[in-house]
Design an enzyme around this catalytic site. Sequence first.
Site, PDB file in Angstrom:
ATOM      1  N   LYS A 112      19.316 -11.708 -29.893  1.00  0.00           N
ATOM      2  CA  LYS A 112      19.314 -11.335 -28.442  1.00  0.00           C
ATOM      3  C   LYS A 112      20.201 -10.087 -28.005  1.00  0.00           C
ATOM      4  O   LYS A 112      19.657  -9.599 -26.930  1.00  0.00           O
ATOM      5  CB  LYS A 112      20.104 -12.847 -28.108  1.00  0.00           C
ATOM      6  CG  LYS A 112      19.238 -13.950 -28.054  1.00  0.00           C
ATOM      7  CD  LYS A 112      19.762 -15.278 -27.594  1.00  0.00           C
ATOM      8  CE  LYS A 112      19.115 -16.557 -27.966  1.00  0.00           C
ATOM      9  NZ  LYS A 112      19.694 -17.658 -27.246  1.00  0.00           N
ATOM     10  N   LYS A 197       9.133 -20.833 -34.531  1.00  0.00           N
ATOM     11  CA  LYS A 197       9.501 -22.156 -34.063  1.00  0.00           C
ATOM     12  C   LYS A 197       8.803 -22.474 -32.747  1.00  0.00           C
ATOM     13  O   LYS A 197       8.783 -21.706 -32.107  1.00  0.00           O
ATOM     14  CB  LYS A 197      10.996 -22.215 -34.382  1.00  0.00           C
ATOM     15  CG  LYS A 197      11.571 -23.584 -33.976  1.00  0.00           C
ATOM     16  CD  LYS A 197      12.989 -23.473 -34.008  1.00  0.00           C
ATOM     17  CE  LYS A 197      13.667 -24.959 -33.706  1.00  0.00           C
ATOM     18  NZ  LYS A 197      15.233 -24.704 -33.755  1.00  0.00           N
ATOM     19  N   LYS A 200      12.023 -24.950 -27.424  1.00  0.00           N
ATOM     20  CA  LYS A 200      11.901 -25.042 -25.932  1.00  0.00           C
ATOM     21  C   LYS A 200      11.994 -24.168 -24.837  1.00  0.00           C
ATOM     22  O   LYS A 200      11.752 -24.382 -23.538  1.00  0.00           O
ATOM     23  CB  LYS A 200      12.771 -26.496 -25.628  1.00  0.00           C
ATOM     24  CG  LYS A 200      14.350 -26.274 -25.842  1.00  0.00           C
ATOM     25  CD  LYS A 200      15.105 -27.462 -25.810  1.00  0.00           C
ATOM     26  CE  LYS A 200      16.656 -27.269 -26.062  1.00  0.00           C
ATOM     27  NZ  LYS A 200      16.797 -27.046 -27.320  1.00  0.00           N
TER      28      LYS A 200
END
Length: 350
Positions: A112, A197, A200
Amino acid sequence: MTRVFSGIKPTGHLTLGNYLGAMRRWAAVDQHQSDALFCIVDLHALTVDHDPARVRRLSRQAATLLLASGLDPRLCTVFVQSHADEHTRLSYLLECVATDGEMRRMIQYKEKAARERVRGGSVRLSLLTYPVLMAADILAYGTDQVPVGDDQTQHVELARDIAVRFNQRYGHTFVVPRATPPQVAARVMNLQDPTSKMGKSDDSGPGIVYLLDEPDVVRRKIMRAVTDSARDVVYDPEARPGPANLLEILAACTGGNPSELSGVYETYGALKRDTADAVVEVLRPVQERHRELCADPGYVEGVLRDGAERARAMARPTVDAAYRAIGLLPAAEAEDVGAGAAVPDIGVTA
């Protein structure tokens, strides 16, 4: 009993991957075989830019879905992380034991931070230090096992390292936990990008089946799942991740074996139809129970209130012991100050 702790971060709507990879096992196995705590780790959601109202909304939704998936507050403890102050109390102590190098080696921080540097920005300090908060989440409860997917095992290893280091320096205080990855469907992959993956927080809605998706939406997403140009259906996660993902989802929903299921199908169309039907049936009772719980919000609030009270009572002795071990002066109890005790002169004049 073995103590189990795991958590869900309210950074997006919960997905089929969350359910098949974790939540279903929590309800079917962990809450029955262990002293289990399941936490909505809302403080972790603050490490990135966020909408406060959305975090609150997703936290409530996550708690409701955990209960809808079968968690029973009579068998386990369901609570919200920020409702138990022991997490943040312990986190700072563990920051005094962890090292800067350990934090910067965390894969999620590295990825990130690199993306933000490309954009000309920087990440929040909390993104660097939140693995220590995660360690506090685990260690505060004397956790033996942490059921996580393989993308989170690095954080459990950090918790282990910190626990061992603290115990060696200041005396035995913490149980050293271990990760226990699920055996089947540990990672459900994105239907449009089967090498990634099904997360969410992902923006790729068409590739993600959410737990609250309507049946027709579920079917549409699975029927449009990426496969490949081959005509035969073969289970090969490395060379053919698209078909393998569908086979793993179908196996997880039906209790089958992905390799054996691959021999049943001659076309991707048939595989997709059966996978869609299986997912719809798996989600049906969860969605029905979710609707019932939404109609009784007081019940969910009561579960979270009682869960936080139990969690605080479980964590407080360990956290207090850590404060003593590391050298902090215990706070004086109110009853220690007698009615006739002398008040010290601290030199303040009118």
